[in-house]
Write an enzyme that holds these catalytic residues in place. Structure first.
Site, PDB file in Angstrom:
ATOM      1  N   ASN A  71      15.586 -18.102  -8.065  1.00  0.00           N
ATOM      2  CA  ASN A  71      17.413 -17.287  -8.515  1.00  0.00           C
ATOM      3  C   ASN A  71      17.917 -18.752  -9.506  1.00  0.00           C
ATOM      4  O   ASN A  71      16.955 -19.859  -9.647  1.00  0.00           O
ATOM      5  CB  ASN A  71      17.164 -17.206  -6.814  1.00  0.00           C
ATOM      6  CG  ASN A  71      17.919 -18.752  -6.250  1.00  0.00           C
ATOM      7  OD1 ASN A  71      17.741 -19.965  -6.608  1.00  0.00           O
ATOM      8  ND2 ASN A  71      17.588 -18.825  -5.065  1.00  0.00           N
ATOM      9  N   ARG A 122      28.399 -18.714 -15.652  1.00  0.00           N
ATOM     10  CA  ARG A 122      27.119 -19.093 -15.546  1.00  0.00           C
ATOM     11  C   ARG A 122      26.625 -21.218 -16.579  1.00  0.00           C
ATOM     12  O   ARG A 122      25.547 -21.822 -16.432  1.00  0.00           O
ATOM     13  CB  ARG A 122      26.177 -18.501 -16.456  1.00  0.00           C
ATOM     14  CG  ARG A 122      25.381 -17.178 -15.659  1.00  0.00           C
ATOM     15  CD  ARG A 122      24.585 -18.447 -14.731  1.00  0.00           C
ATOM     16  NE  ARG A 122      24.608 -16.937 -13.197  1.00  0.00           N
ATOM     17  CZ  ARG A 122      25.631 -16.477 -12.465  1.00  0.00           C
ATOM     18  NH1 ARG A 122      26.556 -17.096 -12.135  1.00  0.00           N
ATOM     19  NH2 ARG A 122      25.208 -15.425 -11.995  1.00  0.00           N
ATOM     20  N   ASN A 162       0.600  -1.426   0.621  1.00  0.00           N
ATOM     21  CA  ASN A 162       0.528   0.417  -0.310  1.00  0.00           C
ATOM     22  C   ASN A 162       1.010   1.410   0.024  1.00  0.00           C
ATOM     23  O   ASN A 162       0.723   2.153  -0.853  1.00  0.00           O
ATOM     24  CB  ASN A 162      -0.924  -0.281   1.477  1.00  0.00           C
ATOM     25  CG  ASN A 162      -2.287  -0.452   1.371  1.00  0.00           C
ATOM     26  OD1 ASN A 162      -2.791  -1.150  -0.016  1.00  0.00           O
ATOM     27  ND2 ASN A 162      -2.403  -1.549   1.972  1.00  0.00           N
ATOM     28  N   LYS A 165      27.412 -12.993 -16.178  1.00  0.00           N
ATOM     29  CA  LYS A 165      28.543 -14.160 -15.945  1.00  0.00           C
ATOM     30  C   LYS A 165      28.675 -15.182 -16.933  1.00  0.00           C
ATOM     31  O   LYS A 165      28.456 -15.938 -16.775  1.00  0.00           O
ATOM     32  CB  LYS A 165      28.408 -13.849 -14.826  1.00  0.00           C
ATOM     33  CG  LYS A 165      28.896 -13.128 -13.474  1.00  0.00           C
ATOM     34  CD  LYS A 165      28.894 -13.601 -12.834  1.00  0.00           C
ATOM     35  CE  LYS A 165      28.102 -13.793 -11.270  1.00  0.00           C
ATOM     36  NZ  LYS A 165      29.510 -14.513 -10.752  1.00  0.00           N
ATOM     37  N   GLY A 225      21.116  -8.209 -10.624  1.00  0.00           N
ATOM     38  CA  GLY A 225      20.697  -7.349 -11.534  1.00  0.00           C
ATOM     39  C   GLY A 225      21.746  -7.803 -13.333  1.00  0.00           C
ATOM     40  O   GLY A 225      22.345  -7.746 -13.617  1.00  0.00           O
ATOM     41  N   TRP A 226      22.537  -9.403 -12.972  1.00  0.00           N
ATOM     42  CA  TRP A 226      22.688  -9.839 -14.473  1.00  0.00           C
ATOM     43  C   TRP A 226      22.422 -11.050 -14.634  1.00  0.00           C
ATOM     44  O   TRP A 226      22.661 -11.897 -15.545  1.00  0.00           O
ATOM     45  CB  TRP A 226      24.458  -9.615 -14.310  1.00  0.00           C
ATOM     46  CG  TRP A 226      25.049 -10.636 -13.145  1.00  0.00           C
ATOM     47  CD1 TRP A 226      24.394 -11.546 -12.344  1.00  0.00           C
ATOM     48  CD2 TRP A 226      25.958  -9.860 -12.314  1.00  0.00           C
ATOM     49  NE1 TRP A 226      24.919 -11.452 -11.313  1.00  0.00           N
ATOM     50  CE2 TRP A 226      26.017 -11.123 -10.990  1.00  0.00           C
ATOM     51  CE3 TRP A 226      26.094  -9.090 -12.454  1.00  0.00           C
ATOM     52  CZ2 TRP A 226      26.958 -11.267  -9.728  1.00  0.00           C
ATOM     53  CZ3 TRP A 226      27.795  -9.384 -11.091  1.00  0.00           C
ATOM     54  CH2 TRP A 226      28.285 -10.336 -10.230  1.00  0.00           C
ATOM     55  N   CYS A 281      17.034  -7.544  -9.751  1.00  0.00           N
ATOM     56  CA  CYS A 281      16.825  -8.584  -8.966  1.00  0.00           C
ATOM     57  C   CYS A 281      17.967  -8.624  -7.510  1.00  0.00           C
ATOM     58  O   CYS A 281      18.227  -7.012  -7.350  1.00  0.00           O
ATOM     59  CB  CYS A 281      17.071  -9.707 -10.272  1.00  0.00           C
ATOM     60  SG  CYS A 281      18.710  -9.863 -11.175  1.00  0.00           S
TER      61      CYS A 281
END
Lengths: 660, 476
Positions: A311, A420, A286, A416, A377-378, A374
């Site tokens: 994630n 990853r 709110n 990355k 942020g990548w 997030c």
């Protein structure tokens, strides 16, 4: 090379992955510095790049030999049986070492030589120019400027050098904001929508730490909001799921919260009602929507939105579960669906697409700027920003545009890739199919909008292949700074010019370019629009695919149409020539003869063309292969035909006789 | 004039068909208070004036359809003529001409040449509903055959029937010596059927015939599966996970997989192993037809053409006595669940659709054809799918009193909707993949009204454009 002990093993069996009766092909296995090669008795070659290998497993010795299972990052799974255990062991050890390199310099890209000269190599790297891309979006402009704050990667190591920020944001604001944000990833421009004057910005989570406020960060958001004259409020999109936020509120961890103007007093208020999580969440929501009772003026211009994308660890386990299910032999329909469901994979895909749709709607319907983040942020941020812009801007639905999109939102903003995709031997917990998910979302969009994309499925698959192949420099490293340190532009080649050269293969025959620049796609995310992407996860299991391809046929038909048109033109010009010759010279027998000699020569070529393209070459092979029952599981029932009669028969015969 | 109130449309473009052999007259049709007139234009001599009082009867006929076409389109003995071209080992028997040997069979049946009508009649008495084994497919490449029947009335005390055995022996003698009985029930279900007088071929009584059980669901469980699937597809509040478990729970795709597998098995037996196949379940009017018709589609390129598919439906479903009226009375939304309702025919269409997805170039008809047939099977202005058997159709004079669906579908204006623009004749057998990853939900049917079809429709239109452009290029 020092890892290779055995280079050639003969009499190796390649097992059919889905056959329950252990059908196999026999052939020779070769081990080279870069590839594992299997040539079967029909001279069909199977090439496996060492970097594609995700896992090698040596199973218990059987009577036939030593089984070796290789799982690849492009979802190929091969099952060899090597007759001698020693060979198997040698290959196993070699592959273990070859597939896990410790240094970037050992990767294939540094030795790969596609026979390009230096200028071609440089041109290849210059094919995608992000400055030009921002100019295409009309940036810099009145409200947005190029900032040189990160010229030397001083403020943020994982961002590119060139960053675009609101004109109102000065250096102290940028520096202050970056200190408040995890890894220094402060809010910067990702996409500017010319029509709506709204922007998509991205950043990482705030580090609330001891105080939940950072004035510079607040100024930064203010500046982003002010840079959009067409709407007075903006959205802050947290791509993390709410229940995770809840859990860390409860544990009061020192992780930030996207609170921009919530004073510590409100935080204390929150603690009073800590027992009731839900009420608190609502209160937060709110207040975030400007409906709260305090500081209404401060909040009225920011709206918070949570979208639940899980994630990287959840995604990794989900994909593992999915692969486990679809790799099962003799899978029943119901096992397949319950496995698909319990893996949660399609749910995650839907969550990512839903977030992108929210983003696109905020821009189109409300002309509001959106800040996406997030944790770092990548990962999720890259997914949402890139998919959102794909929905908004038809340029990214072209082949060149898609390359730009990947360069911009993924490569330059520091997704990355090496971590990853596990390019190097590193922490397995860092590996996650975030980019694969992005490609799958794009595939779902191409399925829903068959005419909107210039590229086809093969293009997506090819990119996925090369993200893991380490053959080109584009996806090596984790951020731009690392890439510059590795001197990738001098030492390796760029993937994009090679894809452009092969463009024909990746064209969607149904593509109808829209006349307007901004045709927004509005995908429908009802559950039944999400399907299992067979061509990705079973790309190499040919028996599961349709036996004929419409795409190829249509491409051929299109080509053929062009060819025919060309021939018509040629013939017309020839007729003209003949006519002029007729009028110029006297009609002699020779010239008549000449015309007649011409036409039959032309005709067969036309006919031949037609015959040839009617069934595209590959398809013809496929059809014949498809017509082989041995490819399919029901063929195994064939044993029923030749089985000997069970002994019961005679008894039954006796009974039948007696009763008759 | 008070009459003018009755006239809604005063004039219209019309075509007058004077009669056979004369060219049609195009003109303007006008209705006045007292006259109907057709004028072909200025000063043409043939203007038609008709005093309205003179009109005796007005009849509105469906465009270019004529009653009684059906018999000409797919004549019942056409199949026999095809077989007779290949071999003279089979004959056309008229034993059922009055429908008294078997009520659900058509009058003309194909049987081995050495078997007399009295043997057939006795064999029929040994089979449920009188459905004795008849030829339904002759495989040209190696001369093997497929037959269908109902279950033998073996009973608990394992009765035998010499004539039935003789019939099947004759089949083996004609078709290679080895046979396979494909029973579409489980071995357990056969045991239970024996108690109520049914059963299956005892191995001892039919030497050379082997038996294979491929249980296929029918009746109530299949209907439930269908109802649950439709419910899932129309539930707007489903989450991703609920959707997948609902799709799994309704088991529809399991049925598709099992059906395709059984059909492939029958086809494989004929094509690869060279055995004769006899397919039956219990009554031989549901799952039996599923297997026989799909196997033909897999093996026979002729069945994959537009007219071939129609004659396959006509022969293997309509004339073979699939009780359409009982099975397709209500579809999925019926409150009361009628006992005989079951979407067997829909399951067949779904399997055909799966084939068309895996072999997109090999079928001459498109998804539109399957959808049209599906709709007409449940509700139709045509008589093609009326009644449960040929006998009923004969008694109701369906053929003379109704129009045939086929003649309507074969009109050229339906072309774009029904045909597959990229059809390329494929002489080979179509062996589909039956792995769950290869099967898909038939979105064009089950999600037809729940999701917008526009993009797919546009792509389809474009496909047509590309292909017709091509044909235009060819003629140049």
């Amino acid at each position: 090379m020092e890892h290779i002990r055995t280079t050639k093993v003969e009499q190796v069996k390649l097992l059919d992955r889905f056959s329950t009766s252990n059908k196999s092909l026999t052939g020779t296995l070769y081990l080279t510095a870069t590839h594992l090669l299997f040539i079967d008795s029909l001279q069909k070659e199977t090439w496996i790049l060492h970097h594609h290998i995700a896992a090698v497993e040596k199973l218990a010795l059987t009577t036939a030999g030593c089984p070796l299972v290789i799982q690849c990052k492009n979802f190929r799974i091969v099952h060899f049986i090597v007759p001698r255990e020693r060979d198997c062991h040698d290959i196993y050890n070699s592959l273990l070492q070859l597939s896990r390199q410790a240094k970037y310099e050992d990767l294939y890209a540094f030795s790969y030589n596609p026979k390009q000269n230096e200028s071609e190599q440089i041109q290849g790297w210059q094919l995608i120019d992000l400055a030009e891309e921002y100019r295409r979006m009309d940036v810099p402009n009145l409200n947005w400027k190029l900032s040189d704050a990160n010229r030397d990667y001083k403020i943020c190591e994982t961002y590119p050098r060139d960053l675009y920020v609101p004109r109102a944001a000065n250096k102290p604001t940028i520096v202050g904001s970056s200190k408040f944000r995890s890894k220094g990833r402060f809010p910067v421009l990702s996409y500017y929508h010319q029509d709506k004057q709204a922007a998509i910005c991205r950043c990482s989570q705030p580090l609330s730490g001891f105080s939940a406020r950072c004035l510079e960060d607040e100024h930064m958001l203010q500046a982003i909001n002010k840079a959009n004259p067409s709407n007075r409020y903006m959205y802050v999109m947290d791509t993390r799921p709410k229940h995770r936020m809840q859990s860390w509120w409860a544990s009061k961890k020192d992780i930030g919260r996207i609170v921009v103007r919530i004073s510590s007093k409100i935080w204390r208020d929150e603690k009073i009602r800590e027992s009731d999580e839900k009420a608190r969440l609502n209160a937060m929501a709110n207040r975030a929507a400007g409906k709260g009772y305090e500081n209404e003026d401060n909040y009225s211009n920011i709206r918070f939105q949570f979208v639940g994308i899980e994630n990287i660890h959840v995604m990794r386990t989900s994909l593992q579960k999915l692969l486990e299910v679809n790799g099962t032999k003799g899978l029943s329909v119901s096992d397949f669906f319950s496995g698909l469901e319990s893996s949660g994979w399609l749910r995650h895909i839907k969550a990512v697409l839903d977030a992108a749709i929210f983003l696109a709607k905020a821009i189109v319907n409300e002309s509001a700027s959106v800040l996406v983040h997030c944790s770092d942020g990548w990962d999720r941020t890259s997914q949402v920003c890139s998919l959102g812009t794909l929905l908004l801007d038809s340029y990214y639905r072209t082949i060149k545009g898609f390359m730009v999109l990947i360069e911009k939102d993924w490569i330059s903003f520091g997704h990355k890739f090496s971590d990853r995709c596990g390019h190097l031997d590193g922490d397995p917990k860092e590996v996650s199919p975030v980019f694969t998910q992005f490609l799958e979302c794009v595939w779902h969009l191409t399925e829903q909008f068959p005419q909107a994309f210039e590229y086809n499925e093969a293009f997506l698959l090819q990119i996925h292949e090369h993200v893991h192949s380490c053959q080109f420099g584009n996806f090596l490293g984790n951020c731009q700074k690392e890439r510059e340190d590795l001197k990738l532009r001098e030492k390796t080649y760029s993937l994009w010019p090679f894809l452009l050269d092969d463009q024909e293969k990746y064209l969607n025959p149904f593509y109808t370019p829209s006349s307007q620049k901004f045709t927004v796609l509005e995908p429908n995310t009802v559950p039944f629009n999400f399907k299992f992407w067979r061509n990705m996860y079973h790309q190499f299991d040919r028996t599961l695919h349709p036996r004929q391809s419409v795409f190829k046929l249509i491409m051929n038909k299109n080509d053929q149409n062009k060819q025919l048109e060309k021939e018509i033109k040629e013939l017309e010009s020839k007729i003209k020539q003949q006519k002029t010759r007729h009028t110029d010279t006297v009609l002699t027998k020779e010239s008549l003869h000449c015309i007649h000699a011409d036409s039959p020569a032309l005709k067969p070529s036309l006919c031949f063309k037609k015959e040839q393209t009617l069934l595209p070459v590959n398809d013809a092979i496929r059809t014949i292969e498809g017509s082989n029952t041995a490819d399919n599981r029901y063929s195994e029932y064939a044993e029923e035909f030749s089985k000997t009669e069970p002994a019961v028969v005679s008894l039954e015969y006796g009974v039948a006789r007696m009763t008759c | 004039m008070e009459f003018s109130e009755l006239i809604r449309t005063g004039r219209a473009e019309a075509l007058l068909l004077p009669g056979p052999g004369q060219p049609p007259v195009r003109g303007t049709l006008c209705i006045t208070s007292h006259h109907l007139l057709l004028s072909a234009g200025h000063g043409s001599p043939g203007d038609l004036w008709l005093l309205l009082r003179n009109v005796d009867a007005v009849e509105k006929r469906p465009q270019s359809l004529r009653l009684g076409d059906a018999a000409n389109l797919h004549p019942p003995d056409h199949f026999y003529q095809q077989v007779a071209l290949q071999t003279d080992a089979w004959r056309l028997s008229a034993v059922n001409r009055d429908f008294d040997v078997c009520a659900s069979y058509p009058p003309a049946l194909v049987v081995p040449v050495g078997i007399g009508d009295e043997v057939l009649a006795r064999s029929a008495r040994f089979r449920q509903g009188g459905r004795f084994p008849v030829l339904c497919y002759y495989h040209t490449t190696n001369g093997t055959v497929m037959l269908r029947s109902s279950q033998p009335l073996q009973g608990a005390n394992r009765r035998r029937c010499a004539e039935d055995e003789e019939l099947l022996r004759a089949v083996l003698a004609l078709g290679g010596g080895r046979g396979l009985v494909l029973d579409t029930r489980s071995a357990q279900a056969v045991q239970q059927a024996r108690i109520t007088g049914g059963g299956t071929e005892a191995k001892a009584a039919y030497p050379g015939w082997k038996r294979l059980h491929r249980p296929l669901e029918r009746g109530r469980p299949l209907q439930d599966s269908f109802v649950r699937l439709v419910e899932a597809c129309t539930d707007p509040s489903l989450s991703m996970d609920r959707w997948l478990s609902r799709l799994d729970g309704c088991r529809w795709l399991t049925h598709v997989k099992e059906t395709l597998t059984a059909a492939c098995l029958a086809a494989q037996g004929m094509d690869r192993e060279g055995v004769c196949i006899l397919v039956h379940g219990a009554e031989g009017t549901d799952t039996t037809l599923l297997v026989t018709s799909l196997a033909q589609l897999i093996l026979d390129p002729k069945c994959r053409t537009m007219s071939g598919f129609q004659s396959l439906l006509e022969r293997e479903w309509i004339q073979a006595g699939h009780p359409f009226q009982q099975r397709c009375a209500h579809s999925a939304y019926a409150q009361a669940r009628p006992k005989h309702e079951a979407p067997v025919f829909l399951l067949f269409l779904d399997c055909v659709w799966q084939l068309s997805r895996q072999f997109p170039l090999s079928l001459e008809f498109g998804e539109g054809m399957l959808l049209a047939v599906f709709e007409h099977a449940y509700a139709s202005p045509f008589g093609t799918f009326l009644c449960n058997s040929e006998k009923e159709r004969y008694l109701c004079e369906v053929k003379t009193k109704t129009h045939s669906l086929w003649s309507s579908l074969n009109q050229s204006k339906e072309r774009r909707r029904l045909r597959n623009p990229i059809y390329t004749p494929n002489p080979l057998a179509l062996w589909p993949s039956v792995e769950p990853q290869s099967l898909q939900l038939w979105a064009g049917l089950f999600l037809r009204w729940t999701r917008p079809p526009e993009p797919a429709q546009e792509a389809w239109e474009q496909l047509w454009r590309i292909v017709t452009e091509q044909e235009g290029g060819d003629t140049l």
